[in-house]
Design an enzyme around this catalytic site. Structure first.
Site, PDB file in Angstrom:
ATOM      1  N   GLN A 116       0.850  -1.215   0.163  1.00 52.52           N
ATOM      2  CA  GLN A 116       0.068   0.075  -0.154  1.00 52.52           C
ATOM      3  C   GLN A 116       0.936   1.177   0.208  1.00 52.52           C
ATOM      4  O   GLN A 116       0.575   2.226  -0.550  1.00 52.52           O
ATOM      5  CB  GLN A 116      -0.676   0.038   1.299  1.00 52.52           C
ATOM      6  CG  GLN A 116      -2.164   0.971   1.128  1.00 52.52           C
ATOM      7  CD  GLN A 116      -3.501   0.359   0.385  1.00 52.52           C
ATOM      8  OE1 GLN A 116      -3.571  -0.642   0.503  1.00 52.52           O
ATOM      9  NE2 GLN A 116      -3.831   1.023  -0.658  1.00 52.52           N
ATOM     10  N   LYS A 119       1.785   1.769  -3.662  1.00 51.41           N
ATOM     11  CA  LYS A 119       0.774   1.959  -4.494  1.00 51.41           C
ATOM     12  C   LYS A 119       0.174   3.485  -4.322  1.00 51.41           C
ATOM     13  O   LYS A 119      -0.094   4.099  -5.241  1.00 51.41           O
ATOM     14  CB  LYS A 119      -0.538   1.054  -4.071  1.00 51.41           C
ATOM     15  CG  LYS A 119      -1.749   1.086  -4.642  1.00 51.41           C
ATOM     16  CD  LYS A 119      -2.903   0.308  -4.117  1.00 51.41           C
ATOM     17  CE  LYS A 119      -2.540  -1.095  -3.675  1.00 51.41           C
ATOM     18  NZ  LYS A 119      -3.728  -1.757  -3.522  1.00 51.41           N
ATOM     19  N   LYS A 131      -2.796  -0.844   6.746  1.00 50.10           N
ATOM     20  CA  LYS A 131      -3.698  -1.808   6.446  1.00 50.10           C
ATOM     21  C   LYS A 131      -4.101  -2.701   7.630  1.00 50.10           C
ATOM     22  O   LYS A 131      -3.323  -2.636   8.831  1.00 50.10           O
ATOM     23  CB  LYS A 131      -2.966  -2.957   5.468  1.00 50.10           C
ATOM     24  CG  LYS A 131      -3.937  -3.660   4.463  1.00 50.10           C
ATOM     25  CD  LYS A 131      -4.390  -3.090   3.606  1.00 50.10           C
ATOM     26  CE  LYS A 131      -5.549  -3.786   2.547  1.00 50.10           C
ATOM     27  NZ  LYS A 131      -5.472  -3.185   0.936  1.00 50.10           N
ATOM     28  N   GLY A 170     -12.467  -0.473   2.811  1.00 53.31           N
ATOM     29  CA  GLY A 170     -12.638  -1.928   2.599  1.00 53.31           C
ATOM     30  C   GLY A 170     -11.647  -2.557   2.197  1.00 53.31           C
ATOM     31  O   GLY A 170     -10.664  -1.996   1.510  1.00 53.31           O
ATOM     32  N   ASP A 171     -11.884  -3.696   2.048  1.00 53.60           N
ATOM     33  CA  ASP A 171     -10.979  -4.729   1.269  1.00 53.60           C
ATOM     34  C   ASP A 171     -11.727  -6.158   1.206  1.00 53.60           C
ATOM     35  O   ASP A 171     -12.928  -5.968   1.450  1.00 53.60           O
ATOM     36  CB  ASP A 171      -9.559  -4.872   2.058  1.00 53.60           C
ATOM     37  CG  ASP A 171      -8.570  -5.595   1.118  1.00 53.60           C
ATOM     38  OD1 ASP A 171      -7.828  -4.659   0.298  1.00 53.60           O
ATOM     39  OD2 ASP A 171      -8.192  -6.817   1.138  1.00 53.60           O
TER      40      ASP A 171
HETATM   41  N1  GLU Z   1      -8.017  -2.169  -0.050  1.00 59.34           N
HETATM   42  C1  GLU Z   1      -8.062  -1.326  -0.988  1.00 59.34           C
HETATM   43  C2  GLU Z   1      -6.482  -1.559  -1.917  1.00 59.34           C
HETATM   44  O1  GLU Z   1      -6.050  -2.559  -1.675  1.00 59.34           O
HETATM   45  C3  GLU Z   1      -8.358  -0.050  -0.944  1.00 59.34           C
HETATM   46  C4  GLU Z   1      -7.704   0.990   0.164  1.00 59.34           C
HETATM   47  C5  GLU Z   1      -8.437   2.232   0.488  1.00 59.34           C
HETATM   48  O2  GLU Z   1      -9.333   2.749  -0.354  1.00 59.34           O
HETATM   49  O3  GLU Z   1      -7.955   2.756   1.395  1.00 59.34           O
HETATM   50  O4  GLU Z   1      -6.070  -0.421  -2.359  1.00 59.34           O
END
Ligand code: GLU
Length: 451
Positions: A116, A119, A131, A170-171
């Site tokens: 993350q 990303k 996360k 979410g995830d």
């Molecule tokens: N879980 C999502 C990801 O893998 C979104 C995370 C978010 O919107 O904070 O990027």
């Protein structure tokens, strides 16, 4: 060559990561994948070594693990484990989703949190990386059980959150329903209607248009950009999408809008094939309304579709493969079979769905491959757009928001391409994404001093 195939300056660091984080295989895998790209960066930027940026990046700023007790519908006490790994806040508040799935343990949360960071950096937006989640399994649980679990989870986690501190979303296993229960409990405990503390909220209570669709749509926008570099498009392409959750559903919808045909999708019980093109309305009915299983698709579709139990969708051939289910779902053998079937493009809608063997085979075969941290960044990017709207107490239209998402995905794509070229690896989206994501966060970490 060093034992793990890394630049010699990174080999020692990787060994240290394995030693300090014993048994966390997915985390090791995610770290190795990034370090593998950073050799040329270490050579070009010795200053990052002086401030131990890479070593600091591999150590989360804060890790929270807590007990989540709740009472099920039979009156029995249930105990789950909750996690939040606040990995890096150099670029903004910790940002990243919560996953509720029985497989969740610290190693999964750390791999996701680590990914993350890069990303979020790639989106160019002011968001750090984090996360969280729990080994709670929402499957088969009533609304009341899910609510009581979410309330208990938030009763501990709320103290670590805040619009300037840590902003979950979410995830897998966490959608608008769960965010609603958690946001409600946060509001109750803090006595604050603080919309910026969560993203993925419902449209009537501070959510953004397109957030639900964003990860799937964004992945497809990214693939569209990849195809354009070859003067190609989705037109007439046979596509396979694994999974049937939020990412898969909206990837399928957008692929159909752009002229491709998705002939199959899946869940953990097997896959369906529908040569006419998977019907998104039927999928939404099964997954969003009934919270059911993909095998129900065949009856609801009434003709033409078939279900194959307990097999992987990657046994079927296609032109474009979009893994949108979960980590390590696409193995080396399956990659080899896809290549044999003529598959030319693979883009990760899920986080790390392709094993390292699979990624290597795609590269050797000249298959265009987009890693999740670039291809699926549209979800978190739209979360950042939600934060913008919340901060200005505004809300934008669907079209406006979708156009912004498309533009962000174009920029991420181009950043990957340009960076890969700059570092002597043209066409390598993995190197482009890792290096571009790393440089932005490393610059910020260097500027902020030793923290
Ligand atoms: N879980 C999502 C990801 O893998 C979104 C995370 C978010 O919107 O904070 O990027």
């Amino acid at each position: 060559m060093t034992p793990n195939g890394l630049h010699e300056k990174l080999e020692e660091l990787y060994t240290e990561v394995i030693r300090r984080n014993a048994g966390e295989n997915e985390f090791h895998q995610a770290v190795h994948e990034v370090l593998d790209s950073l050799g040329p960066v270490v050579a070009k930027h010795p200053e990052f070594a002086d401030t131990a940026v890479i070593r600091r990046l591999c150590e989360p700023e804060r890790q929270i693990i807590f007990r989540v007790p709740w009472i099920d519908d039979k009156g029995a006490v249930q105990i789950n484990r909750g996690f939040r790994v606040e990995f890096n806040s150099a670029l903004g508040p910790f940002k990243g989703g919560l996953r509720f799935h029985p497989s969740v343990y610290l190693g999964i949360v750390k791999f996701l949190g680590f990914e993350q960071i890069f990303k979020n950096s790639l989106t160019g937006m002011p968001i750090g990386g984090g996360k969280g989640g729990s080994d709670f399994d929402p499957k088969g649980r009533s609304d009341g059980e899910v609510m009581r679990f979410c309330q208990s989870f938030m009763t501990e986690l709320y103290r670590h959150l805040g619009e300037y501190t840590d902003v979950p979303a979410g995830d897998i296993g966490v959608g608008t329903r769960e965010i609603g229960y958690m946001f409600g409990q946060y509001k109750r405990i803090t006595n604050r209607w603080e919309s910026g503390v969560f993203t993925g909220k419902g449209l009537t209570w501070g959510g953004s248009q397109v957030r639900t669709e964003a990860t799937g749509y964004g992945t497809v926008f990214f693939i569209d950009q990849m195809l354009r570099t070859k003067g190609d498009s989705f037109d007439g392409k046979k596509v396979l999408v694994s999974g049937s959750g939020n990412v898969a559903i909206y990837a399928i919808e957008k692929i159909h809008q752009l002229g491709g045909t998705v002939v199959g999708c899946s869940d953990s019980g097997g896959y369906i094939i529908d040569e006419k093109g998977v019907d998104v309305e039927v999928l939404r009915e099964i997954k969003e309304v009934r919270r059911g299983r993909i095998c129900d698709y065949v009856d609801l579709r009434a003709g033409g579709a078939s279900f194959v139990a307990e097999h992987s969708i990657w046994d079927v051939g296609c032109d474009i493969a979009v893994p949108c289910a979960t980590q390590n779902e696409l193995s080396g053998d399956q990659a080899a079979a896809l290549i044999k079937s003529g598959c030319k493009v693979v883009a990760e809608g899920a986080n790390m769905p392709c094993t390292p063997d699979a990624v290597k085979l795609f590269a050797e075969a000249g298959v265009m491959f987009a890693p999740g941290k670039a291809a699926n960044a549209g979800g978190v990017a739209t979360s950042a757009l939600e934060m913008q709207q919340n901060a200005s107490r505004d809300s934008w239209t669907f079209d406006e928001t979708e156009e912004q998402l498309a533009e962000i995905m174009r920029r991420i794509h181009d950043r990957c391409v340009v960076t890969a070229e700059e570092y002597g690896q043209p066409g390598n989206y993995v190197a482009g994404a890792n290096i571009a994501g790393f440089i932005r966060v490393a610059d910020a970490m260097s500027a902020l001093g030793l923290v």
